[in-house]
Motif scaffolding. Sequence first.
Motif, PDB file in Angstrom:
ATOM      1  N   PHE B  34     -62.521  61.558-140.374  1.00  0.00           N
ATOM      2  CA  PHE B  34     -63.607  62.264-141.064  1.00  0.00           C
ATOM      3  C   PHE B  34     -64.256  63.295-140.125  1.00  0.00           C
ATOM      4  N   PHE B  35     -64.562  62.867-138.907  1.00  0.00           N
ATOM      5  CA  PHE B  35     -65.249  63.775-137.993  1.00  0.00           C
ATOM      6  C   PHE B  35     -64.315  64.820-137.387  1.00  0.00           C
ATOM      7  N   LYS B  36     -63.006  64.504-137.278  1.00  0.00           N
ATOM      8  CA  LYS B  36     -62.035  65.493-136.816  1.00  0.00           C
ATOM      9  C   LYS B  36     -61.935  66.618-137.850  1.00  0.00           C
ATOM     10  N   GLU B  37     -61.877  66.234-139.127  1.00  0.00           N
ATOM     11  CA  GLU B  37     -61.829  67.222-140.213  1.00  0.00           C
ATOM     12  C   GLU B  37     -63.087  68.086-140.208  1.00  0.00           C
ATOM     13  N   LEU B  38     -64.230  67.440-140.006  1.00  0.00           N
ATOM     14  CA  LEU B  38     -65.499  68.170-140.022  1.00  0.00           C
ATOM     15  C   LEU B  38     -65.566  69.147-138.844  1.00  0.00           C
ATOM     16  N   LYS B  39     -65.180  68.681-137.670  1.00  0.00           N
ATOM     17  CA  LYS B  39     -65.279  69.500-136.458  1.00  0.00           C
ATOM     18  C   LYS B  39     -64.236  70.622-136.458  1.00  0.00           C
ATOM     19  N   VAL B  55     -64.589  57.906-155.584  1.00  0.00           N
ATOM     20  CA  VAL B  55     -64.366  58.670-154.359  1.00  0.00           C
ATOM     21  C   VAL B  55     -65.534  58.370-153.423  1.00  0.00           C
ATOM     22  N   TYR B  56     -65.217  57.746-152.296  1.00  0.00           N
ATOM     23  CA  TYR B  56     -66.256  57.392-151.334  1.00  0.00           C
ATOM     24  C   TYR B  56     -66.502  58.536-150.370  1.00  0.00           C
ATOM     25  N   VAL B  57     -67.765  58.973-150.308  1.00  0.00           N
ATOM     26  CA  VAL B  57     -68.198  59.948-149.311  1.00  0.00           C
ATOM     27  C   VAL B  57     -69.481  59.424-148.694  1.00  0.00           C
ATOM     28  N   PRO B  58     -69.546  59.317-147.375  1.00  0.00           N
ATOM     29  CA  PRO B  58     -68.472  59.445-146.403  1.00  0.00           C
ATOM     30  C   PRO B  58     -67.333  58.459-146.701  1.00  0.00           C
ATOM     31  N   PRO B  59     -66.132  58.753-146.180  1.00  0.00           N
ATOM     32  CA  PRO B  59     -64.970  57.940-146.546  1.00  0.00           C
ATOM     33  C   PRO B  59     -65.027  56.526-145.978  1.00  0.00           C
ATOM     34  N   ARG B  60     -64.319  55.626-146.636  1.00  0.00           N
ATOM     35  CA  ARG B  60     -64.215  54.251-146.140  1.00  0.00           C
ATOM     36  C   ARG B  60     -62.741  53.888-146.043  1.00  0.00           C
ATOM     37  N   MET B  61     -62.445  52.902-145.234  1.00  0.00           N
ATOM     38  CA  MET B  61     -61.068  52.413-145.077  1.00  0.00           C
ATOM     39  C   MET B  61     -60.649  51.581-146.283  1.00  0.00           C
ATOM     40  N   TYR B  62     -61.635  50.945-146.930  1.00  0.00           N
ATOM     41  CA  TYR B  62     -61.323  50.005-148.019  1.00  0.00           C
ATOM     42  C   TYR B  62     -62.363  50.167-149.127  1.00  0.00           C
ATOM     43  N   CYS B  63     -61.987  49.727-150.332  1.00  0.00           N
ATOM     44  CA  CYS B  63     -62.919  49.735-151.448  1.00  0.00           C
ATOM     45  C   CYS B  63     -63.677  48.411-151.439  1.00  0.00           C
ATOM     46  N   LEU B 135     -72.807  74.332-141.973  1.00  0.00           N
ATOM     47  CA  LEU B 135     -72.194  73.763-140.773  1.00  0.00           C
ATOM     48  C   LEU B 135     -72.562  74.576-139.535  1.00  0.00           C
ATOM     49  N   LYS B 136     -72.632  73.893-138.413  1.00  0.00           N
ATOM     50  CA  LYS B 136     -72.800  74.612-137.152  1.00  0.00           C
ATOM     51  C   LYS B 136     -71.523  75.397-136.883  1.00  0.00           C
ATOM     52  N   SER B 137     -71.585  76.331-135.944  1.00  0.00           N
ATOM     53  CA  SER B 137     -70.391  77.119-135.621  1.00  0.00           C
ATOM     54  C   SER B 137     -69.351  76.199-134.993  1.00  0.00           C
ATOM     55  N   PRO B 138     -68.050  76.529-135.129  1.00  0.00           N
ATOM     56  CA  PRO B 138     -66.991  75.658-134.588  1.00  0.00           C
ATOM     57  C   PRO B 138     -67.231  75.291-133.119  1.00  0.00           C
ATOM     58  N   GLU B 139     -67.758  76.218-132.313  1.00  0.00           N
ATOM     59  CA  GLU B 139     -67.968  75.935-130.886  1.00  0.00           C
ATOM     60  C   GLU B 139     -69.063  74.886-130.679  1.00  0.00           C
ATOM     61  N   GLU B 140     -70.041  74.887-131.596  1.00  0.00           N
ATOM     62  CA  GLU B 140     -71.169  73.957-131.443  1.00  0.00           C
ATOM     63  C   GLU B 140     -70.854  72.555-131.966  1.00  0.00           C
ATOM     64  N   ARG B 141     -69.796  72.439-132.762  1.00  0.00           N
ATOM     65  CA  ARG B 141     -69.543  71.151-133.424  1.00  0.00           C
ATOM     66  C   ARG B 141     -68.998  70.113-132.447  1.00  0.00           C
ATOM     67  N   LYS B 142     -69.508  68.876-132.586  1.00  0.00           N
ATOM     68  CA  LYS B 142     -69.180  67.820-131.618  1.00  0.00           C
ATOM     69  C   LYS B 142     -68.571  66.591-132.268  1.00  0.00           C
ATOM     70  N   ALA B 143     -68.115  66.685-133.496  1.00  0.00           N
ATOM     71  CA  ALA B 143     -67.632  65.515-134.241  1.00  0.00           C
ATOM     72  C   ALA B 143     -68.768  64.519-134.448  1.00  0.00           C
TER      73      ALA B 143
END
Lengths: 388, 155
Positions: B34-39, B55-63, B135-143
């Motif tokens: 999730f955070f890799k996609e966001l960053k 649809v779970y947001v934020p995502p989950r591993m299981y229902c 979103l912050k700029s790509p350089e500022e994003r930290k996952a």
Amino acid sequence: MYGKKRVAIVGAGLTLFRRRLKETGKELAYEAAKMALDAAGLELRDIQSVVMGTAPDAFDGVHMKGEYLADGAGAYHKPYTRVFVGGGTGVFTPLAGWWHIASGQFDTCLVVCEEKMSSCYPHPQYAFTTIFDPILERPIGMNLIWIFALEMQRYMHKHNIKKEHIALVSVKNKGNALDHPCAQLAARITVDDVLNSEIMAWPVQRLDVSPTSDGGAALVLVSEDVAKEITDNPVWIDGVGWCIDSTHWTNRDLYYPDYVEYAARMAYKMAGIKNPPKEIDVAEPYDPFDYKELHHMEGLLLCKKGEAPKLTAEGVTQRDGDLPINPSGGLLGVGNPIAAAGLMKVCEIFWQLRGEAGKRQIPGDPRTGIAQAWGDLMQYGSVIVLRR
Amino acid sequence: MSIEKITNPFDARHWIGHMEADYMYTLGVVGERFFKELKENGRIMGTRCPNCSIVYVPPRMYCERCFAKLEEWIDVGKKGTIHTFTIATIEKDGKKLEKPVIYALIKFEGAHGGMIHKIGETDTVCIGMKVEAVLKSPEERKASINDIAYFRPTK
Ligand SMILES: [Zn+2]
């Protein structure tokens, strides 16, 4: 018949609730437990099992709080367990006591709740910041008051409820608490006082909220056989219910506490209650915030969804109304030492049904009462039905 | 039983102690993605349960409802609706915030879940208001969840 043995409450004890008491947590547990034993006419040697209820370790600042408090709860050399379901703990603890006896394993159980929130400084709110998801929510700077503000706002929006009507709960409960000898924040206030109090996180204002407190509470539970030997007026635990909703509170609607309804239905089914508003004479729903009393009246099926503010405005929930709600003064008036506050509500129903509530005694001849607590991330409901 | 009414906890005899423990919290299997996609891709992802159509947001591993393992990832976009909100004026220690902060529960379109976050670029909000993630700029994003700077009303 649910369980192998019917379970009775035969004694209750309650300490003062204050911002800070001189007693340690252990001493608070002892004071309450000793009072409950004295009221039941029993000694510690008569007690076969002990259940302790207390909320996050971070309040007392001892990471082994159950064991730390054990001696004060009377657990020396006895089967002992600590239970914890957040704010729901105070009503859940006697439910755990119930199954100790209903299982047939024990004939007596001492149920003790304690909270020493004043240890945590500068404010116990700091301990609450770590209840949130560490990855998704804490980095945003979540704070407990804010999530209740979100829920209150959603409830008001859904049913078009005015803040004036919610404020009436605070006025009623703080007024009721004037007759409670243990109360921390008893006061005669007006709706305007609430509406003019400091805004914390809109729509939550200072006088919508219960205080943080130190305090202890206790009950003595016994089997039917023992109850018949030692008292002429036992109060029976006739219904127990508990339920948890999704921890992902951002997935819920928030306007209605489903989990409280599920817990209530479980308890009512066991007690044979089919028409809650007609069959319940007095109720102590959890009221850490004024809107929560209304929210919980609805979840407990004491009225229709969105109808609780109207009943409050009509005086139905006053002590002399048709359905007295929080005659003790509740958390808003008596105080909110989390686990002890929940058990205080069960103590109140016990005293009301025995006609021992003094100046707080509701008129008529109450025979059936309920208490409810609520907690964790706005997701836990615990309900108990008591009968004379 | 003591009967004094102490309102300032420091007025009673006490010993100052300290709980020494800091933590590093694991993002988790689903959190990593999730955070890799966001960053890296600036996308907000959810996971879908095929049994419950949630649809779970934020995502989950299981229902949590049927216990299925969730393997279908969906880009839920950046747009949502304010489900409820608060305007915070004081801090947890009771001190006044310099400037009120608006926090809202935002439900994403086409998803079951929601997210708590700050609202920016406006002083007024209401339930039902359409908002979008900034979103912050790509350089500022930290996952981190703060890679989303805030949500703002959609134009
Ligand atoms: Zn499912």
